[in-house]
Design a protein around this motif. Structure first.
Motif, short mmCIF file in Angstrom:
data_model
loop_
_atom_site.label_atom_id
_atom_site.label_comp_id
_atom_site.label_asym_id
_atom_site.label_seq_id
_atom_site.Cartn_x
_atom_site.Cartn_y
_atom_site.Cartn_z
N SER A 47 -3.21 4.92 -7.33
CA SER A 47 -2.65 4.09 -6.27
C SER A 47 -2.26 2.71 -6.82
O SER A 47 -2.94 2.17 -7.68
N SER A 79 0.45 4.45 -0.24
CA SER A 79 0.06 5.57 0.61
C SER A 79 0.43 5.31 2.06
O SER A 79 1.04 6.16 2.73
N GLU A 80 0.08 4.15 2.56
CA GLU A 80 0.42 3.78 3.93
C GLU A 80 1.93 3.69 4.11
O GLU A 80 2.47 4.11 5.13
N SER A 81 2.62 3.15 3.13
CA SER A 81 4.07 3.02 3.20
C SER A 81 4.75 4.38 3.28
O SER A 81 5.68 4.58 4.06
N ALA A 89 3.40 7.21 4.40
CA ALA A 89 3.10 7.78 5.72
C ALA A 89 3.99 7.15 6.79
O ALA A 89 4.56 7.86 7.63
N GLN A 90 4.15 5.83 6.75
CA GLN A 90 4.99 5.11 7.71
C GLN A 90 6.44 5.56 7.58
O GLN A 90 7.14 5.74 8.57
N ASP A 135 0.88 -1.17 0.00
CA ASP A 135 0.00 0.00 0.00
C ASP A 135 0.91 1.22 0.00
O ASP A 135 1.44 1.61 1.04
#
Length: 161
Positions: free
Chosen positions: A102, A57-59, A61-62, A55
């Motif tokens: 995405s 987007s999540e990556s 952010a992380q 993912d």
């Protein structure tokens, strides 16, 4: 690597003979020892690079939340690393990401491990051993070069890279 694609409008990209060589994908040979990984060397491990594709987007952010860029060897001793390297990195990255489609893959932990294992099989045992004759033969002698203008990379402690 060719960068010509930056000069070509996306509508012109096709399989026509005129476009041969516009994109040059690097080899995966020795990928397990060629870190840092990612298009600009942002990931400290091959596994983390693979996990990024679960993912994006999540990556992203992380990555910024955990200040992963500061874990890279070249930045470990940099004080205020995240503020110096990417003070608004998350904002800029998400602005770019939100303007693109995405790319989310349903990759579980077992599949990440399998991909990492497979990619590691593409590494030559000699290449992984920096003391091997095969690797030493590729490193130029540090003698100034034929014109005495050889540049030798060293780290902050004076060790050759």
């Amino acid at each position: 690597m060719y960068i010509r694609f930056l000069l070509v409008p996306s509508a012109d990209l096709s399989l026509s003979p005129d476009n041969i060589g516009f994109f040059r994908t690097p080899s995966l040979l020795n990928v397990a020892i060629m870190g840092p990984w990612g298009h600009n060397g942002q990931f400290g491990t091959l596994k983390r690079n693979i996990e990024h594709y679960r993912d994006n987007s999540e990556s992203i952010a992380q990555y910024f939340e955990n200040e992963e860029m500061c874990e890279l060897e070249q930045f470990k001793e940099l004080s205020n690393c995240a503020d110096v390297l990417a003070p608004e990195g998350l904002m800029h990255s998400m602005a770019i990401f939100n303007g693109n489609e995405s790319f989310i893959q349903d990759i579980n932990d077992a599949e990440v491990a399998l991909m990492e294992t497979f990619l590691k099989t593409l590494t030559d045992p000699d290449a992984a051993n920096t003391d091997s004759n095969a690797i030493q033969a590729l490193i130029p002698v540090r003698d100034g070069g034929p014109d005495n203008n050889q540049l030798d990379a060293i780290d902050v402690n004076g060790r050759h890279l």
